[in-house]
Design a protein around this motif. Structure first.
Motif, PDB file in Angstrom:
ATOM      1  N   ASN A  92      -3.033   1.996 -11.418  1.00 19.15           N
ATOM      2  CA  ASN A  92      -2.971   0.647 -11.981  1.00 19.15           C
ATOM      3  C   ASN A  92      -3.499  -0.412 -11.022  1.00 19.15           C
ATOM      4  O   ASN A  92      -2.951  -1.506 -10.903  1.00 19.15           O
ATOM      5  CB  ASN A  92      -1.542   0.281 -12.418  1.00 19.15           C
ATOM      6  N   ALA A  93      -4.609  -0.078 -10.334  1.00 18.59           N
ATOM      7  CA  ALA A  93      -5.253  -1.061  -9.450  1.00 18.59           C
ATOM      8  C   ALA A  93      -5.769  -2.243 -10.277  1.00 18.59           C
ATOM      9  O   ALA A  93      -6.171  -2.069 -11.421  1.00 18.59           O
ATOM     10  CB  ALA A  93      -6.405  -0.385  -8.700  1.00 18.59           C
ATOM     11  N   PRO A  94      -5.791  -3.461  -9.740  1.00 14.16           N
ATOM     12  CA  PRO A  94      -5.373  -3.842  -8.391  1.00 14.16           C
ATOM     13  C   PRO A  94      -3.909  -4.272  -8.310  1.00 14.16           C
ATOM     14  O   PRO A  94      -3.439  -4.658  -7.242  1.00 14.16           O
ATOM     15  CB  PRO A  94      -6.282  -5.024  -8.086  1.00 14.16           C
ATOM     16  N   TYR A  95      -3.194  -4.213  -9.435  1.00 21.72           N
ATOM     17  CA  TYR A  95      -1.842  -4.785  -9.466  1.00 21.72           C
ATOM     18  C   TYR A  95      -0.812  -3.893  -8.792  1.00 21.72           C
ATOM     19  O   TYR A  95       0.341  -4.303  -8.616  1.00 21.72           O
ATOM     20  CB  TYR A  95      -1.445  -5.069 -10.914  1.00 21.72           C
ATOM     21  N   ASN A  96      -1.212  -2.706  -8.402  1.00 24.69           N
ATOM     22  CA  ASN A  96      -0.282  -1.797  -7.741  1.00 24.69           C
ATOM     23  C   ASN A  96      -0.085  -2.140  -6.262  1.00 24.69           C
ATOM     24  O   ASN A  96       0.851  -1.647  -5.633  1.00 24.69           O
ATOM     25  CB  ASN A  96      -0.773  -0.350  -7.867  1.00 24.69           C
ATOM     26  N   ARG A  97      -0.971  -2.976  -5.720  1.00 25.21           N
ATOM     27  CA  ARG A  97      -0.920  -3.259  -4.283  1.00 25.21           C
ATOM     28  C   ARG A  97      -0.211  -4.587  -3.994  1.00 25.21           C
ATOM     29  O   ARG A  97      -0.328  -5.551  -4.761  1.00 25.21           O
ATOM     30  CB  ARG A  97      -2.342  -3.338  -3.708  1.00 25.21           C
ATOM     31  N   TYR A  98       0.520  -4.616  -2.888  1.00 24.80           N
ATOM     32  CA  TYR A  98       1.139  -5.865  -2.469  1.00 24.80           C
ATOM     33  C   TYR A  98       0.048  -6.867  -2.056  1.00 24.80           C
ATOM     34  O   TYR A  98      -0.988  -6.482  -1.511  1.00 24.80           O
ATOM     35  CB  TYR A  98       2.074  -5.630  -1.280  1.00 24.80           C
ATOM     36  N   GLY A 133      -5.990  -6.628  10.915  1.00 27.08           N
ATOM     37  CA  GLY A 133      -7.119  -6.708  11.835  1.00 27.08           C
ATOM     38  C   GLY A 133      -7.970  -5.465  11.871  1.00 27.08           C
ATOM     39  O   GLY A 133      -9.012  -5.438  12.517  1.00 27.08           O
ATOM     40  N   LYS A 134      -7.546  -4.423  11.170  1.00 27.28           N
ATOM     41  CA  LYS A 134      -8.322  -3.178  11.142  1.00 27.28           C
ATOM     42  C   LYS A 134      -8.744  -2.882   9.712  1.00 27.28           C
ATOM     43  O   LYS A 134      -8.098  -3.269   8.752  1.00 27.28           O
ATOM     44  CB  LYS A 134      -7.488  -2.023  11.697  1.00 27.28           C
ATOM     45  N   GLU A 135      -9.881  -2.178   9.586  1.00 27.40           N
ATOM     46  CA  GLU A 135     -10.369  -1.792   8.265  1.00 27.40           C
ATOM     47  C   GLU A 135      -9.604  -0.561   7.781  1.00 27.40           C
ATOM     48  O   GLU A 135      -9.285   0.342   8.549  1.00 27.40           O
ATOM     49  CB  GLU A 135     -11.867  -1.490   8.324  1.00 27.40           C
ATOM     50  N   ALA A 136      -9.320  -0.522   6.500  1.00 30.98           N
ATOM     51  CA  ALA A 136      -8.618   0.629   5.930  1.00 30.98           C
ATOM     52  C   ALA A 136      -9.022   0.787   4.473  1.00 30.98           C
ATOM     53  O   ALA A 136      -9.378  -0.182   3.802  1.00 30.98           O
ATOM     54  CB  ALA A 136      -7.112   0.433   6.045  1.00 30.98           C
ATOM     55  N   HIS A 137      -8.965   2.046   3.974  1.00 32.83           N
ATOM     56  CA  HIS A 137      -9.292   2.286   2.567  1.00 32.83           C
ATOM     57  C   HIS A 137      -8.309   3.249   1.906  1.00 32.83           C
ATOM     58  O   HIS A 137      -8.304   3.392   0.690  1.00 32.83           O
ATOM     59  CB  HIS A 137     -10.725   2.813   2.417  1.00 32.83           C
ATOM     60  N   VAL A 138      -7.478   3.891   2.711  1.00 33.56           N
ATOM     61  CA  VAL A 138      -6.424   4.742   2.164  1.00 33.56           C
ATOM     62  C   VAL A 138      -5.089   4.123   2.550  1.00 33.56           C
ATOM     63  O   VAL A 138      -4.759   3.997   3.730  1.00 33.56           O
ATOM     64  CB  VAL A 138      -6.517   6.182   2.715  1.00 33.56           C
ATOM     65  N   PHE A 139      -4.319   3.726   1.530  1.00 33.44           N
ATOM     66  CA  PHE A 139      -3.067   3.019   1.788  1.00 33.44           C
ATOM     67  C   PHE A 139      -1.893   3.886   1.364  1.00 33.44           C
ATOM     68  O   PHE A 139      -1.602   4.044   0.182  1.00 33.44           O
ATOM     69  CB  PHE A 139      -3.052   1.693   1.024  1.00 33.44           C
ATOM     70  N   LEU A 140      -1.223   4.440   2.387  1.00 40.18           N
ATOM     71  CA  LEU A 140      -0.064   5.293   2.143  1.00 40.18           C
ATOM     72  C   LEU A 140       1.139   4.799   2.939  1.00 40.18           C
ATOM     73  O   LEU A 140       1.973   5.586   3.382  1.00 40.18           O
ATOM     74  CB  LEU A 140      -0.404   6.741   2.523  1.00 40.18           C
ATOM     75  N   TYR A 173       6.292 -11.438   0.684  1.00 40.73           N
ATOM     76  CA  TYR A 173       5.182 -11.596  -0.267  1.00 40.73           C
ATOM     77  C   TYR A 173       5.501 -12.750  -1.213  1.00 40.73           C
ATOM     78  O   TYR A 173       5.637 -12.580  -2.416  1.00 40.73           O
ATOM     79  CB  TYR A 173       4.969 -10.300  -1.048  1.00 40.73           C
ATOM     80  N   ASN A 174       5.618 -13.933  -0.664  1.00 42.54           N
ATOM     81  CA  ASN A 174       6.108 -15.076  -1.436  1.00 42.54           C
ATOM     82  C   ASN A 174       5.076 -15.647  -2.415  1.00 42.54           C
ATOM     83  O   ASN A 174       5.445 -16.319  -3.375  1.00 42.54           O
ATOM     84  CB  ASN A 174       6.597 -16.187  -0.502  1.00 42.54           C
ATOM     85  N   VAL A 175       3.789 -15.382  -2.189  1.00 50.65           N
ATOM     86  CA  VAL A 175       2.747 -15.860  -3.094  1.00 50.65           C
ATOM     87  C   VAL A 175       2.041 -14.648  -3.686  1.00 50.65           C
ATOM     88  O   VAL A 175       1.380 -13.890  -2.976  1.00 50.65           O
ATOM     89  CB  VAL A 175       1.728 -16.765  -2.362  1.00 50.65           C
ATOM     90  N   ASN A 176       2.186 -14.448  -4.985  1.00 55.54           N
ATOM     91  CA  ASN A 176       1.661 -13.219  -5.591  1.00 55.54           C
ATOM     92  C   ASN A 176       0.146 -13.211  -5.684  1.00 55.54           C
ATOM     93  O   ASN A 176      -0.519 -14.249  -5.514  1.00 55.54           O
ATOM     94  CB  ASN A 176       2.305 -12.996  -6.967  1.00 55.54           C
ATOM     95  N   MET A 177      -0.411 -12.047  -5.963  1.00 59.29           N
ATOM     96  CA  MET A 177      -1.850 -11.863  -5.985  1.00 59.29           C
ATOM     97  C   MET A 177      -2.528 -12.715  -7.055  1.00 59.29           C
ATOM     98  O   MET A 177      -3.592 -13.291  -6.849  1.00 59.29           O
ATOM     99  CB  MET A 177      -2.189 -10.395  -6.215  1.00 59.29           C
ATOM    100  N   LEU A 178      -1.913 -12.798  -8.245  1.00 60.98           N
ATOM    101  CA  LEU A 178      -2.517 -13.555  -9.337  1.00 60.98           C
ATOM    102  C   LEU A 178      -2.615 -15.037  -8.982  1.00 60.98           C
ATOM    103  O   LEU A 178      -3.611 -15.693  -9.298  1.00 60.98           O
ATOM    104  CB  LEU A 178      -1.706 -13.356 -10.617  1.00 60.98           C
ATOM    105  N   THR A 179      -1.592 -15.551  -8.338  1.00 58.62           N
ATOM    106  CA  THR A 179      -1.628 -16.944  -7.888  1.00 58.62           C
ATOM    107  C   THR A 179      -2.725 -17.151  -6.868  1.00 58.62           C
ATOM    108  O   THR A 179      -3.491 -18.123  -6.945  1.00 58.62           O
ATOM    109  CB  THR A 179      -0.268 -17.346  -7.291  1.00 58.62           C
TER     110      THR A 179
END
Length: 344
Positions: free
Chosen positions: A42-48, A27-34, A235-241
């Motif tokens: 290796n974006a975008p595949y590095n992110r859940y 619900g909040k905007e973010a751009h730094v994910f730590l 994370y049952n449905v991956n990003m590529l799907t």
């Protein structure tokens, strides 16, 4: 229907679900994910991926006419089939009822979860009677499975009989509509607001031509979907799907073209099969396949395999002795099948 709390296993009702890093800032905007111990390269595949597939559900809401809060997405329909056992059925105590013959994963998941599986045979026309399904239930029956159009028979189940089951059963009724896009009968999705004990399964695998991405859907009440989301893996449905599904959903009318072609090919194949001396009967179908009664299913199946043509031999399935299940292919594939059968 019994209150949902009485149907859900107590440990599931009281379960504190895993809270993923991406759930906590939602619900909040973010751009730094730590927050999630991800590799920053290796974006975008590095992110859940989004654990609740929000953007995809918004697109499905428009196509399916079901609010996003009433949609569960799983790793194929098999996940949506397995979850109700884990949510509602106490192993070694509860049971489920299903039509027979039908899709085999209902029984496999029952066996995996140590839940009694009670099959109720269809009649000679592959139809069921609501009274017979309900008569197989007792106080420990939590689920009833109805596949419509049914697999492997191909026919749609009588809608009035389905409604009788939903109205007469205190537990959960799951209607699997994997092949509904090929049928003239309307989806049961329109009934969701009337029946809080109804769950409808659909898939991207059939009409959408996307079996490889493994995306199944369950439509149900908001309260039931919340429990599904509590029990599923984070994370049952991956990003590529998710990405590929959204790409397909951009032009849902393209799927209508697939369906129209397949229905034309189905008619062509069915007519041709009725003219084969080795085919005794073709059963009515509302799916992208049909069941054919053959003179010797095993011998014909082996003959086709030797020629690199694979159909499904269903002769060991109850009520399907000497039957082959034929999936509708392209005109070239269908002609090759028919050519081989004419030379048998």
């Amino acid at each position: 229907m019994k209150p949902l709390q009485q149907l859900v296993r107590p440990n599931i009702w009281n379960l504190a679900p895993y809270s993923s890093a991406r759930d906590e800032y939602s619900g909040k905007e973010a751009h730094v994910f730590l927050d999630a111990n991800e590799n920053p390269y290796n974006a975008p595949y590095n992110r859940y991926p989004d654990p609740l597939q929000r953007d995809l559900k918004k697109m499905l809401e428009k196509v399916k006419g079901v609010p996003a809060e009433n949609i569960f997405l799983g790793n194929g329909s098999d996940e949506a089939i397995d979850l109700p056992y884990r949510i509602f059925c106490e192993p070694g105590r509860d049971n489920v009822v299903a039509i027979e013959p039908t899709y085999g994963m209902y029984k496999v998941c029952a066996d995996i979860n140590n839940v009694e599986y009670r099959p109720v045979l269809l009649d000679e026309n592959y139809e069921f009677q609501a009274d017979r399904l309900l008569a197989a239930c007792d106080q420990h029956t939590k689920l009833i499975w109805i596949c419509s159009p049914n697999n492997p028979t191909g026919n749609s189940m009588n809608r009035n009989e389905i409604l009788k089951v939903i109205e007469g059963f205190e537990g959960i009724v799951i209607v699997d509509e994997a092949y509904i896009d090929f049928a003239q009968q309307l989806s049961m999705r329109q009934e969701l607001t009337k029946y809080p004990n109804l769950v409808i399964l659909q898939t991207m695998s059939k009409a959408w031509g996307s079996a490889a991405i493994r995306l199944g859907m369950a439509f149900a009440s908001k309260e039931m979907i919340q429990i599904y989301n509590k029990v599923k893996y984070p994370y049952n449905v991956n990003m590529l799907t998710q990405q590929q599904a959204m790409e397909m959903l951009k032009d849902p009318f393209e799927i209508d073209k697939y369906v129209k072609i397949l229905l034309t090919e189905r008619s062509y194949l069915v007519q041709a099969f009725t003219e084969l001396p080795i085919c005794k009967q073709v059963y009515k179908t509302d799916a992208n396949f049909f069941l054919a009664l053959m003179t010797d299913a095993q011998k014909i199946y082996d003959y086709l395999v030797d020629r690199g043509i694979i159909v499904r031999n269903r002769t060991r399935v109850k009520l399907c002795n000497n039957c082959l299940r034929i999936t509708v292919g392209t005109r070239t594939e269908n002609q090759e099948l028919l050519s081989a059968l004419r030379q048998f």
